[in-house]
Design a protein around this motif. Sequence first.
Motif, PDB file in Angstrom:
ATOM      1  N   GLY A 344     -93.347  -1.250   0.541  1.00 50.73           N
ATOM      2  CA  GLY A 344     -92.084  -1.234   1.266  1.00 50.73           C
ATOM      3  C   GLY A 344     -91.018  -0.548   0.426  1.00 50.73           C
ATOM      4  N   SER A 345     -89.922  -1.252   0.161  1.00 46.34           N
ATOM      5  CA  SER A 345     -88.838  -0.688  -0.644  1.00 46.34           C
ATOM      6  C   SER A 345     -88.903  -1.130  -2.102  1.00 46.34           C
ATOM      7  CB  SER A 345     -87.479  -1.103  -0.052  1.00 46.34           C
ATOM      8  OG  SER A 345     -87.330  -2.517  -0.053  1.00 46.34           O
ATOM      9  N   PHE A 346     -89.965  -1.841  -2.484  1.00 49.77           N
ATOM     10  CA  PHE A 346     -90.126  -2.287  -3.870  1.00 49.77           C
ATOM     11  C   PHE A 346     -90.910  -1.214  -4.619  1.00 49.77           C
ATOM     12  CE2 PHE A 346     -92.074  -4.737  -7.317  1.00 49.77           C
ATOM     13  CZ  PHE A 346     -90.977  -5.457  -7.782  1.00 49.77           C
ATOM     14  N   ARG A 347     -90.365  -0.714  -5.753  1.00 47.44           N
ATOM     15  CA  ARG A 347     -90.891   0.479  -6.393  1.00 47.44           C
ATOM     16  C   ARG A 347     -91.193   0.260  -7.868  1.00 47.44           C
ATOM     17  NH1 ARG A 347     -89.639   4.767  -2.992  1.00 47.44           N
ATOM     18  NH2 ARG A 347     -88.290   4.158  -1.258  1.00 47.44           N
ATOM     19  N   ALA A 348     -92.294   0.867  -8.320  1.00 49.23           N
ATOM     20  CA  ALA A 348     -92.642   0.902  -9.741  1.00 49.23           C
ATOM     21  C   ALA A 348     -92.848   2.359 -10.132  1.00 49.23           C
ATOM     22  CB  ALA A 348     -93.907   0.092 -10.019  1.00 49.23           C
ATOM     23  N   GLY A 349     -92.035   2.848 -11.079  1.00 48.77           N
ATOM     24  CA  GLY A 349     -92.079   4.249 -11.471  1.00 48.77           C
ATOM     25  C   GLY A 349     -93.311   4.596 -12.281  1.00 48.77           C
ATOM     26  N   GLY A 350     -93.640   5.891 -12.298  1.00 52.10           N
ATOM     27  CA  GLY A 350     -94.764   6.370 -13.082  1.00 52.10           C
ATOM     28  C   GLY A 350     -94.376   6.630 -14.527  1.00 52.10           C
ATOM     29  N   GLY A 351     -95.377   6.779 -15.394  1.00 44.31           N
ATOM     30  CA  GLY A 351     -95.135   7.080 -16.806  1.00 44.31           C
ATOM     31  C   GLY A 351     -94.867   8.551 -17.043  1.00 44.31           C
TER      32      GLY A 351
END
Length: 659
Positions: A344-351
């Motif tokens: 949804g709108s919950f995000r985890a960025g990449g390295g």
Amino acid sequence: MTTPARSRTGLRRPLAIASVIALVSGLFLSFATPASAAVAPGKPTNVAVTISRNTASVTFTAPANTGGAPVSVYTVTAEYGGTRKTCAADPTRSPLGCTVTSLSFETTYNFSVTARGIGGVGQPSTSVFAKTPRFVSCTETNSCGGSSAQGGDSPHGEHGNTGTIECVDDNLDLLSRGLGGAMYALEIDGHCLVLHRFNTSQTFDIVTRPGFPMQILVVGGGGGAGGGSGWEDSTKSSGAEPESGAGAGGAGGNVLSADVRVDPATGAFTYTPTDPENIDGSFVYTPTAIPPGSAPFPFSDPAGRTLTTGITVGFGGFGGTAGTSVAGSTVGGQGTAGGESTFGSFRAGGGGGGFGGRGGDGGAGDVQNSLLSSLRAGGQRGGSNGAYFGFNLGSSPTIDHAAPGGAGAAEDGHGPTAVGTTGNGGSGGAGVVPVGFFASNAPTYGSGGGGGTISPASPPFAAVTGGAGGPEGYGGNGAAGGNGEDARNGFGGGGGGGGTDGSVTVGDSNAGVGGNGGNGVVFVRYLALAVPATPAAPSVVAGDSSAILTITPLADTPDQYVVWVVGEPDKQCTVTPPETSCAIEGLTNGQDYTFETYAWNKAGESESSADTLTITPSADAGALPYTGNNTRSLGSLALIMIGLGGGFTALARRRRTIA
């Protein structure tokens, strides 16, 4: 001739006295005289009990003496240790009997039957003892649903089986509340949970009523590592030290978790971030009921419509290219960043990607590592991920050829360590181990990639190794010469740095490319759907040829409640949450009724509730809430009316005389 006033007064006084006597007599008779002179029925006989799982079908014979009037209802009681379960039997049905439900397993019950008539409740029958069997799970070969479990006087069996569902993958069609990804059934802390793993971008569809709590674990894609630089041909010669450096490791993707609530009225998601290494399972172990009075989300109901949210899984970044031995192309390429993962709108960025080795072209201002002056320097910085940083060699590294490690999701990257005149590549930072999210042996997510170094086969250097991909090994290892290692997909680790060129052969470079970062992953977990708990007996209010039944909502909201007349399962109504009441029409005024309910969802049906209190519909029940039979004799009511009428007449005449 006019009658003297005194004479009229003399006539009025006896009338008033007689009226008062009649009023008092009527009141006394009303409350002191029994409604009927009939006696209570005798004891039912020939009681027989047939046990099926946790239900008991009880039959019996009517008493020889019914008290001078027909029996209105029979009550069967199953008692153990002060706990009672009952059912009501219709005296007009043949054979006489009813089914007691929701008994405890492996328990011996005392069964007895009483009859109620105009004269009250008679003495109980002779007791019969019977024991329920041990608990056995419902399976395809041991069906627990339908009339075989609940007795022929209930509407059970329309919505699947009753009983416990085993927490195994084979039962996911019953246990799951949603669809999407690879699905698993896990038993954690004594609770059955369903886990969805998304390795690719797709949708998560809620196929039951929304509102249940969920937990998510979102891992971004790992960054690619830098490539090793080449050694320019013009400076190559036997025995010379290579003028080249290795690539730095990529960063692991971010690892984030959250508790998720879904508004059952709007379908909106609310996220409460949590510590992924200390996830509190109690959030999903306790289901939340849909609040009474709230409208259900219009796109999720028993008809099969769904509530959908998007899942994005971030790709791992690409490793940087290797430098060559040709002047102008010796620099190692920088790795690219990993992609973002979302629920949804919950995000985890990449390295982020690691820097490539400097090489002979590294001093130019348009390359990534222009701060370094030494041609032998590895990539200046390992990849970072916003939460932690890759190790930075600075502008004057003290160790030749070796490169630093990238950041992990839980730790900064590490610098290289000296070995002789060169060094080992730096290790990647630690990733996250979400122990609380899985049953056991939780893997590591978001490990940093290790930095590369020179090949130990390049004389005169001592044996060296590339940096490890995080202490848990889920990031890519840096190379000691050759290509860096790719991180494993599905764990969000950074790629390993490429090794540097150590070949003395002109026209040849053995520099390696950087390893690719690993793809991210998204997990969703929630308490598995189970057959609903047994609901409490509904409250009931009698009406005119009808009854209004009100259920007590269960903590885990089912799809529907079915309420029916005991002994007449065709007379029923349904309650669809968040509603709490329904009405049953077509009842016979003056006849006693009891009711039961069960709840159902996709997993199956609950056991039947206990019986309600007995009610009797009446034509005038709608005027006031009906509380049962409270009949007075016609004679006592007539005396009350005569007394009231005479009293008011005397009082009115006395007021006129005084006036």
